[in-house]
Design a protein around this motif. Structure first.
Motif, PDB file in Angstrom:
ATOM      1  N   GLN A 146      36.815  46.500  41.018  1.00  0.00           N
ATOM      2  CA  GLN A 146      38.033  47.286  40.855  1.00  0.00           C
ATOM      3  C   GLN A 146      38.573  47.664  42.220  1.00  0.00           C
ATOM      4  O   GLN A 146      37.841  48.176  43.068  1.00  0.00           O
ATOM      5  N   ASP A 147      39.854  47.383  42.438  1.00  0.00           N
ATOM      6  CA  ASP A 147      40.510  47.674  43.724  1.00  0.00           C
ATOM      7  C   ASP A 147      39.765  47.029  44.888  1.00  0.00           C
ATOM      8  O   ASP A 147      39.622  47.631  45.963  1.00  0.00           O
ATOM      9  N   GLU A 266      41.286  46.555  36.061  1.00  0.00           N
ATOM     10  CA  GLU A 266      42.165  47.632  36.526  1.00  0.00           C
ATOM     11  C   GLU A 266      41.455  48.980  36.426  1.00  0.00           C
ATOM     12  O   GLU A 266      41.542  49.809  37.322  1.00  0.00           O
ATOM     13  N   ASP A 267      40.766  49.197  35.304  1.00  0.00           N
ATOM     14  CA  ASP A 267      39.996  50.420  35.093  1.00  0.00           C
ATOM     15  C   ASP A 267      39.031  50.166  33.945  1.00  0.00           C
ATOM     16  O   ASP A 267      38.959  49.054  33.398  1.00  0.00           O
TER      17      ASP A 267
END
Length: 484
Positions: A146-147, A266-267
């Protein structure tokens, strides 16, 4: 084909007795061409050429799979791709061959390599009969991206041994709030509640494990939750994971088939939806023993499930806290600053599975935010990955890690010339000494400025715009003397 003594006889007749080819042919009763071949020809040994045929060897697919297998050797076995995963990934790249073709190639590739795993353990166990509407529950630690960073995911998995159906909810931790919230989500996905749920002796649910004379003692919160939904909790004996072997296997099945390699998300909600879609599709396969689709067995099992209650169960934990002189409280072993906290002798902290809020003694909300572990990520080891790619630059665009690169940097190294690709990998590797990958992506063109031509001009970047074309456009008819 003649034997070696016969060939030797022909050589003696030709070289030592100087006989003609016709005489040798008539004497030995062989064809003239055969006599000529062995009399005057050199019979030298040749190495057998072992060229393998097939699309895995003559096309690019073998190289791609070989790169993946080479990369997976450096990972733990649970994180390696399965044959099925490799086949699915190849199909996404346009592979038209069969699963068997890929499996045979992987077997050949691994032939001769030492297997460090001992797979000769005795796996015999007592055959169990599982009635419908009985479930098993367990956590499994997995990871996602994520990220641009690794994120540990505590996946709560529930299996129904009768139908072999499974449900999974990714969570940030294994505390009481996460456990109960995850079970609620699973019940909603299932559309009912199992009558019995077997768990191990997790501290969030079990105060005292069972022994020969006494049953297990569950926490008050877990029993209250079980009473609301109506299921009977069952705890395993200590050190007896085989008592919930179905869900143990299912945790590994989810990890190997849906979380390996680590998906880019994304989450957690995004990952929840992905797993729900994949497990729903997975239930279309046929049960390994009953030879009936799992979905049909699950529909049969539904008639034995308990109905969902009309009122939703609120999952939270309230506890008291006291701020230090800096206005900080300790939450999940992390210091959190709370404005105005030092003004009060006592505070109330209400913790949910993903967030928390701090209340004053009068009920005023002083602060609310995500729980600290929601931001707990680990850096991807890009230095070691890029160093590995330098030894095999072709693997960079097919690697599992290439999907985690920022789009701009991936396009930059996705160049057919391997020499230039190595130069660019070296350049990014040097920048990692002073920047992280996200900083390199954000300052990409500034950092690239002043480098050599091969580094400065990436191939056909998808977001590049040729502004000269816009300068050449004319709006309306040109009037003499007018500045366009």
């Amino acid at each position: 084909m003649l034997t070696m003594p016969e060939i030797n006889c022909i050589k003696l007749m030709r070289n030592q007795k100087s006989l003609s080819i016709n005489h040798i042919s008539k004497t030995l009763g062989i064809n003239w061409r055969t006599a000529k071949k062995y009399a005057d020809g050199d019979q030298l040994p040749k190495e057998k050429e072992r060229k393998k045929s097939g699309m895995m060897y003559t096309e690019k697919w073998g190289e791609i799979v070989g790169d993946w297998l080479w990369e997976d050797q450096k990972l733990k076995k649970k994180d390696r791709r399965t044959n099925k995963g490799i086949f699915s990934a190849l199909q996404e790249l346009g592979f038209k061959g069969s699963y068997r073709t890929v499996s045979y190639f992987i077997k050949d590739w691994r032939e001769g390599r030492e297997d460090i795993e001992d797979e000769t353990k005795d796996k015999n166990s007592e055959r169990l009969i599982h009635p419908p509407a009985e479930a098993q529950l367990d956590f499994g630690l997995m990871q996602a991206v994520q990220d641009g960073k690794y994120r540990d995911v505590h996946c709560l998995v529930m299996s129904l041994p009768f139908s072999n159906g499974a449900y999974a909810i990714p969570l940030p931790g294994e505390n009481k709030e996460c456990l109960l919230y995850g079970m609620k989500r699973i019940f909603n996905q299932l559309g009912g509640i199992p009558r019995k749920i077997r768990i191990d002796n997790m501290k969030t649910a079990v105060v005292k494990p069972r022994n020969r004379n006494e049953e297990a003692v569950f926490t008050d919160e877990f029993l209250q939750f079980a009473n609301h939904y109506g299921f009977e909790p069952q705890a395993c004996n200590p050190y007896s994971g085989n008592e919930k072997g179905n869900v143990e296997n299912k945790v590994g099945y989810v990890r190997y088939n849906f979380i390996t390699p680590a998906p880019a998300i994304e989450d957690l909600e995004h990952l929840t939806k992905l797993l729900e879609q994949q497990l729903t599709k997975d239930r279309e396969r046929v049960h390994y023993k009953k030879q009936v689709p799992i979905q049909e067995l699950l529909e049969e099992e539904h008639q034995y499930l308990l109905a969902l209650p009309k009122e939703d169960y609120p999952v939270f934990k309230e506890e008291k806290a006291k701020a230090n002189k800096y206005g900080e409280i300790t939450l999940d072993k992390v210091k959190v600053y709370v404005p105005k906290a030092y003004n009060y002798t006592s505070l109330s902290v209400i913790k949910y599975w993903n967030r928390f809020k701090v209340l004053s003694p009068h009920g005023e909300i002083l602060y609310e935010d995500h729980r600290p572990y929601m931001h707990k990520n680990r850096e991807i080891p890009w230095k070691s990955i890029l160093t590995s790619w330098l030894s095999k630059p072709r693997a960079a665009t097919y690697s599992r890690f290439s999907a985690y690169l920022p789009g701009r940097i991936y396009e930059y190294i996705n160049i057919s010339n391997l020499t230039i690709r190595k130069e660019r990998l070296n350049w990014i590797l040097a920048l990692l000494a002073t920047h992280d990958m996200n900083e390199i992506n954000e300052e990409f063109y500034e950092l690239l400025n002043g480098q050599s031509d091969s580094l400065k001009e990436p191939e056909a970047h998808p977001y590049d715009v040729d502004w000269n074309k816009y300068d050449q456009l004319q709006i309306g008819p040109k009037i003499e003397g007018e500045v366009q």
